[in-house]
Design a protein around this motif. Structure first.
Motif, short mmCIF file in Angstrom:
data_model
loop_
_atom_site.label_atom_id
_atom_site.label_comp_id
_atom_site.label_asym_id
_atom_site.label_seq_id
_atom_site.Cartn_x
_atom_site.Cartn_y
_atom_site.Cartn_z
N LYS A 182 -0.31 4.98 14.46
CA LYS A 182 -0.03 3.93 13.49
C LYS A 182 -0.61 4.27 12.12
O LYS A 182 -1.61 4.97 12.01
CB LYS A 182 -0.60 2.60 13.98
N SER A 183 0.01 3.73 11.09
CA SER A 183 -0.44 3.98 9.74
C SER A 183 -1.78 3.30 9.47
O SER A 183 -1.98 2.14 9.83
CB SER A 183 0.60 3.48 8.73
N PRO A 184 -2.72 4.01 8.84
CA PRO A 184 -4.00 3.37 8.45
C PRO A 184 -3.82 2.23 7.46
O PRO A 184 -4.75 1.46 7.24
CB PRO A 184 -4.79 4.53 7.83
N LEU A 185 -2.63 2.11 6.86
CA LEU A 185 -2.40 1.01 5.93
C LEU A 185 -2.47 -0.34 6.61
O LEU A 185 -2.68 -1.36 5.95
CB LEU A 185 -1.03 1.17 5.26
N LEU A 186 -2.32 -0.35 7.94
CA LEU A 186 -2.42 -1.62 8.67
C LEU A 186 -3.81 -2.23 8.55
O LEU A 186 -3.96 -3.45 8.60
CB LEU A 186 -2.06 -1.40 10.14
N GLY A 187 -4.81 -1.40 8.40
CA GLY A 187 -6.18 -1.90 8.28
C GLY A 187 -6.71 -1.90 6.86
O GLY A 187 -7.87 -2.22 6.64
N ALA A 188 -5.85 -1.53 5.89
CA ALA A 188 -6.31 -1.45 4.50
C ALA A 188 -6.08 -2.79 3.80
O ALA A 188 -5.02 -3.40 3.94
CB ALA A 188 -5.57 -0.34 3.76
N PHE A 204 -3.41 8.77 -0.83
CA PHE A 204 -3.48 7.82 0.26
C PHE A 204 -2.97 8.48 1.54
O PHE A 204 -2.21 9.46 1.48
CB PHE A 204 -2.65 6.56 -0.06
N PRO A 205 -3.37 8.00 2.72
CA PRO A 205 -2.96 8.66 3.97
C PRO A 205 -1.47 8.47 4.25
O PRO A 205 -0.96 7.35 4.25
CB PRO A 205 -3.82 7.96 5.03
N TRP A 206 -0.80 9.59 4.48
CA TRP A 206 0.64 9.57 4.76
C TRP A 206 0.94 10.07 6.17
O TRP A 206 1.91 9.66 6.79
CB TRP A 206 1.38 10.40 3.72
N GLY A 207 0.12 10.98 6.69
CA GLY A 207 0.36 11.53 8.02
C GLY A 207 -0.69 12.56 8.35
O GLY A 207 -1.78 12.61 7.74
N ALA A 267 2.87 -0.95 -2.49
CA ALA A 267 2.85 -2.41 -2.46
C ALA A 267 1.43 -2.95 -2.35
O ALA A 267 1.13 -4.04 -2.86
CB ALA A 267 3.69 -2.91 -1.29
N LEU A 268 0.52 -2.19 -1.70
CA LEU A 268 -0.85 -2.65 -1.53
C LEU A 268 -1.71 -2.44 -2.79
O LEU A 268 -2.87 -2.80 -2.78
CB LEU A 268 -1.50 -1.94 -0.34
N ASP A 269 -1.14 -1.83 -3.81
CA ASP A 269 -1.81 -1.77 -5.11
C ASP A 269 -1.16 -2.82 -6.00
O ASP A 269 0.00 -2.68 -6.40
CB ASP A 269 -1.65 -0.39 -5.74
N PRO A 270 -1.86 -3.91 -6.30
CA PRO A 270 -1.21 -5.01 -7.04
C PRO A 270 -0.79 -4.64 -8.46
O PRO A 270 -0.05 -5.39 -9.09
CB PRO A 270 -2.29 -6.09 -7.04
N LEU A 315 3.35 6.06 11.53
CA LEU A 315 4.39 5.10 11.86
C LEU A 315 3.98 3.70 11.42
O LEU A 315 2.85 3.26 11.68
CB LEU A 315 4.66 5.11 13.37
N ALA A 316 4.90 3.02 10.76
CA ALA A 316 4.76 1.60 10.45
C ALA A 316 6.13 0.98 10.71
O ALA A 316 7.04 1.11 9.89
CB ALA A 316 4.32 1.38 9.01
N ASP A 317 6.29 0.35 11.87
CA ASP A 317 7.60 -0.19 12.23
C ASP A 317 7.86 -1.49 11.46
O ASP A 317 7.12 -1.86 10.54
CB ASP A 317 7.69 -0.42 13.74
N GLY A 318 8.94 -2.18 11.84
CA GLY A 318 9.32 -3.38 11.10
C GLY A 318 8.25 -4.45 11.08
O GLY A 318 7.98 -5.06 10.03
N ARG A 319 7.63 -4.69 12.22
CA ARG A 319 6.57 -5.71 12.27
C ARG A 319 5.35 -5.28 11.46
O ARG A 319 4.73 -6.10 10.77
CB ARG A 319 6.18 -5.97 13.72
#
Length: 741
Positions: free
Chosen positions: A346-352, A361-364, A403-406, A607-611
Motif C-alpha cells: 500500500k502507498s505510504p500516502l495513506l498514513g501521511a 515523495f514515495p512512489w514505489g 493533492a496532499l500539498d494544499p 498501490l492506492a485503490d479506489g477506496r
C-alpha cells in the motif's frame, strides 16, 4: 653445427687428411653473477657464455638492441600511508554487511519473518490433520521397538555373536570368559531395568492421581510423540519438511562461467574474471565480473536472455548494472525469485497527513525493495502502457501526493471518463471527464478553456518573476516561499491528462489542444507548472512525437513490443537495456522510469485503490479547506471569460453605426465600459500601451492596425486604429472555419 667424418683413401699415408671444418673464434661475454666470479682463475659452468651473431638477417649489421617498451619495475619501500591503506583493505569487517546496512538488515528480517512464519503455518495446519494420525499409527510400533531394544540390552544380545564365534572355534577358555562377562552384565542390567520400571510406574501413578488434566495430557502427548518418532519408518518420517515456495540455489563461480560461455561472452583463450567474491546482497546474489578484452556492457545486454538461461533462472531475476570504472566490468544482481511479481504494498500516502510537493515523495520500490522517490519539479512526465497494467493507478499516486500539498493547484482531465479520477473533484481547480457533453458541460471545451487559462498564467508568471525584487526572487525563479504566497498567486501546478489520445484526436479542437499542451510541456515546468499525460496509444497519430518529445521524464509499463517501449521511453532506450516489452502480464504497476533522475531503472509503484484514493482525497480536501486553498471547480468557481475567444464580437459590438475607422485607445475605453471585469485593466494603461494591448489581442485573427488621421482643434492627429471592414472579414473567416470543423 654438424661434423663430417672422412676416410683416408688406400695408399695415402696417415695424417694427410684435409680439414673438413674451421674453428671460429666467438666473442665471450662475462655474466654479471657474483657467485660465478667468486673463484678467480677457475672456470665454472655458466661463468662464460658465447654471444652468437645473427647471421640470418643481412641487415642486422650495425644494429643495437633498442630501449625496452615497458618501463622498468621499480620497487620502492611503501610509505606509512600506503602500508596503512593496504592493511585497511586486507582487514575483514567486524560485522557483515547484512548487520550494518539498514536495507540488508531489513531484507534479512523480512526473510526471517516470511520463512519462519511459513514453516510454522505449514506445521500448524498439518498437526491435527496429518501428524496426529501418524502418531496414533506409529506409537504402538514405537512401543514394541522400545521394549525390544530394552530386552536386547538387558540380555546382552550384542555379545551373542562373539560367544557363538568362540563355540565355532572350539575355544573353551574364551567362551567361559565371555559367559561370565555376560552373566555379570545381565544381572546388573536386570536390576537397573527393574528399578527403572518401578520408578516409571510410580511416576505414572502419581501423575494420574495428583497432576492436573493439562499436565497429564501433555505427558501422554509427549510419550505418544516419542513412541511415534521411534516407530516411524525410515523412508516416511513423522514430520514433513516445510515445502519451499520458490527456487533458491547457491551460486558458484562455475555456474557464472557456464552462463557466460553459453551466452557467447567468453573468448577461446580468455574467460571471465572475478574482481571480488560472489556474495549475498539482500534477497539475491551480487556478482561482479570482468568480461574478456573487447567485450563490453552492450554485449551483455544483448545476451541477457542467454545469460539467464545459463544461470537457470527467469530473465526477470537477472539485473545488470554498468560499472563506471571499466566498460567491460559488469555487476549482476541475481534475485532468489522474480522480484517484480511481488506486490510493493500500500502507498505510504495513506498514513501521511500532508506532503511537501517541493520534496521527493514515495512512489514505489525498485527490484530490490529500496524506496523510489518521485518528484515533478521542473519536468513533465509521460506514462504509457497497454490496458490493465496499472497505468492509471501509477499516475494517480503522483496526483494524490500533489493533492496532499494544499499549496498545489490541480488540473485533472480523464479522456475515458472512468471512475478512477472522479473523487478528485473534491480538490481539483479544473476537472473534466470524457469527450461527450453531459449535463450542459462540454468536457472538451472545458479542457480547451483550462489550457488557455493555464497558458496565460504561465506567460504572466514569466513576466512577474522577472520583475520581482531580488530579495524576494534572487535568481528570477520560483521558490517555495513565492509559490505559497497567496498574494503572488503562483502556486505549484500539476496538469494531469489521462488517456490524452482521446482529446488529441478530437475532430474540432484536437489541433489546438495539441499545440497548447506542447507549449505547456515545453515551457511551463520552469515556472512551476508540471504536465503529466498518460496514454495506451503512444503512436504518432494518437500522441504525436512533437508532444512526446517535450516530456523530460518517461514511465513505461508493460507494452507489446520493444519498438513501442522505445517510443515511450525515447529513441535509443532499447540499446541502453530499457525494454518494457520484457515485463510480464503479472507485473502489475511495474514499469521502467527514465529521466526523473540521473539513473533509469525499474519501479514497482505503490498501490492506492479506489477506496484508498477516496480516503486520501477526503483528507486533502479538509486540509485545503483549512488552509483556504480550495479554488475553481472544487468550490464552483467558473473560469474567467476568455478574452481571445470574444474579442472580435466585443469590438464589433462597440463600433458605432457608420464608423469605418476608430482609434485603438477609443475602442479599449468602450470595451472597458462593455465588460469592465475583462477589459478594465487595459483602460487603466497609458494611451500607447492601451493600443498595443488591443493590437496583440487582434493579431491572431489577422486584424492589423493602421495609422488613422483626424483633425482635432484644427490640428491633424495621427493614431493607430482599426477598420470596420477588417473586423467583419475576421468574424466571417472565423465562422467559416467553425462550420468546416
Amino acid at each position: 653445427m654438424t661434423e663430417t667424418t672422412t676416410f683416408t683413401p688406400p695408399g695415402d699415408p696417415e695424417g694427410t687428411e684435409q680439414p673438413t671444418a674451421d674453428v671460429l673464434p666467438f666473442p665471450l661475454k662475462k655474466k654479471t653473477d657474483p657467485a660465478a666470479s667468486a673463484g678467480e682463475g677457475v672456470v665454472r659452468p655458466g661463468e662464460w657464455e658465447a654471444e652468437l651473431p645473427d647471421t640470418d638477417d643481412p641487415e642486422a649489421d650495425g644494429l643495437s638492441e633498442g630501449v625496452p617498451v615497458d618501463p622498468p619495475r621499480e620497487v620502492y619501500p611503501p610509505s606509512v600511508a600506503e602500508w596503512m591503506e593496504a592493511k585497511d583493505k586486507a582487514r575483514l569487517p567486524v560485522l557483515p554487511d547484512w548487520v550494518k546496512l539498514p536495507d540488508q538488515r531489513t531484507a534479512v528480517r523480512k526473510w526471517a519473518i516470511r520463512h519462519y512464519s511459513s514453516v510454522a503455518g505449514y506445521h500448524a495446519v498439518r498437526l491435527p490433520l496429518v501428524y496426529t494420525p501418524k502418531i496414533c499409527m506409529y506409537s504402538p510400533r514405537g512401543a514394541w521397538r522400545w521394549s525390544t531394544a530394552i530386552g536386547r540390552w538387558v540380555s546382552d544380545a550384542e555379545g551373542k555373536s562373539l560367544r557363538l564365534a568362540s563355540v565355532v572355534n572350539e575355544d573353551a577358555a574364551e567362551y567361559l570368559k565371555l559367559s561370565r562377562q555376560r552373566n555379570d552384565r545381565v544381572r546388573l542390567r536386570g536390576i537397573v531395568a527393574t528399578v527403572a520400571g518401578f520408578v516409571g510406574l510410580a511416576a505414572a501413578l502419581t501423575l494420574y492421581v495428583m497432576a492436573p488434566s493439562w499436565l497429564l495430557m501433555l505427558a501422554v502427548a509427549t510419550l505418544a510423540t516419542t513412541l511415534g518418532v521411534v516407530g516411524a519408518p525410515a523412508d516416511r518420517p513423522l514430520i514433513d519438511m516445510a515445502k519451499v515456495t520458490f527456487r533458491k540455489r547457491k551460486l558458484s563461480s562455475d555456474i557464472v562461467i557456464r552462463a557466460h560461455e553459453v551466452a557467447g561472452l567468453t573468448e577461446k583463450d580468455q574467460s571471465i574474471a572475478f574482481p571480488r567474491p560472489i556474495g549475498r546482497d539482500g534477497d539475491g546474489w551480487r556478482v561482479v565480473v570482468d568480461l574478456p578484452y573487447g567485450k563490453h556492457f552492450q554485449d551483455a545486454l544483448k545476451a541477457h536472455g542467454r545469460l539467464a538461461s545459463g544461470l537457470d533462472i527467469a530473465p526477470t531475476q537477472l539485473f545488470l548494472d554498468k560499472d563506471e570504472t571499466s566498460n567491460r566490468r559488469i555487476s549482476y544482481w541475481i534475485a532468489d525469485r522474480d522480484p517484480l511479481a511481488v506486490p510493493s504494498g500500500k502507498s505510504p500516502l495513506l498514513g501521511a497527513t500532508r506532503v511537501d510537493f517541493w520534496k521527493p515523495f514515495p512512489w514505489g520500490v525498485d527490484e530490490r525493495g529500496n524506496a523510489v522517490m518521485a518528484t515533478m519539479l521542473w519536468l513533465s512526465l509521460l506514462v504509457g502502457a497497454v490496458p490493465r497494467q496499472g497505468k492509471t493507478f501509477s499516475a494517480r499516486t503522483i496526483a494524490l501526493a500533489a493533492a496532499l500539498d494544499p499549496h498545489v493547484r490541480l488540473y485533472v482531465f480523464d479522456g475515458k471518463a472512468s471512475p478512477d479520477w472522479r473523487k478528485f473533484a473534491l480538490v481539483a481547480h479544473r476537472i473534466g471527464f470524457g469527450i461527450v457533453p453531459k449535463n450542459g458541460i462540454d468536457p472538451v471545451g472545458h479542457l480547451l478553456t483550462s489550457l488557455r487559462e493555464l497558458k496565460a498564467d504561465v506567460e504572466d508568471r514569466y513576466h512577474r518573476l522577472s520583475e520581482l525584487p531580488l530579495h524576494i526572487c534572487p535568481e528570477g525563479k520560483l521558490t517555495p516561499e513565492i509559490s505559497r504566497d497567496p498574494k503572488l498567486n503562483m502556486p505549484l501546478t500539476l496538469f494531469v491528462v489521462d488517456e490524452v489520445q482521446e482529446y488529441l484526436t478530437h475532430p474540432e479542437h484536437g489541433k489546438e489542444i495539441l499545440s497548447l499542451m506542447v507549449y505547456l510541456a515545453r515551457v511551463a515546468p520552469a515556472v512551476g507548472v508540471s504536465v503529466m499525460t498518460s496514454t495506451q496509444k503512444p503512436d504518432d497519430k494518437a500522441c504525436p512525437s512533437e508532444l512526446r518529445d517535450q516530456h523530460q521524464a518517461r514511465f513505461a509499463l508493460r507494452v507489446g513490443a520493444y519498438q513501442v517501449s522505445d517510443v515511450i521511453l525515447g529513441a535509443g532506450s532499447y540499446s541502453e537495456g530499457l525494454d518494457a516489452s520484457k515485463l510480464l502480464k503479472s507485473h502489475k504497476g511495474v514499469g521502467l522510469l527514465k529521466g526523473m533522475s540521473d539513473d533509469a531503472g525499474i519501479v514497482r509503484t505503490y498501490l492506492a485503490d479506489g477506496r484508498d484514493a477516496e480516503r486520501i482525497l477526503t483528507r486533502a480536501a479538509a486540509l485545503r479547506e483549512a488552509e483556504g486553498t480550495l479554488s475553481g471547480d472544487a468550490v464552483g468557481e467558473a473560469p474567467a471569460p476568455e478574452t481571445s475567444a470574444t474579442i472580435l464580437d466585443d469590438v464589433a459590438a462597440v463600433l458605432g453605426k457608420g464608423e469605418a475607422k476608430v482609434w485603438s485607445e477609443t475602442i479599449v475605453d468602450r470595451l472597458a465600459d462593455l465588460r469592465p471585469d475583462v477589459y478594465g485593466p487595459w483602460a487603466e494603461l497609458e494611451p500607447k500601451p492601451k493600443a498595443e494591448a488591443l493590437t496583440a489581442a487582434l493579431k491572431p485573427y489577422g486584424v492589423v492596425t493602421d495609422q488613422i488621421s483626424r483633425r482635432i482643434d484644427g490640428k491633424q492627429v495621427n493614431k493607430r486604429g482599426i477598420k470596420r471592414d477588417d473586423i467583419a472579414a475576421a468574424i466571417t473567416q472565423r465562422n467559416q472555419t467553425r462550420d468546416v470543423g
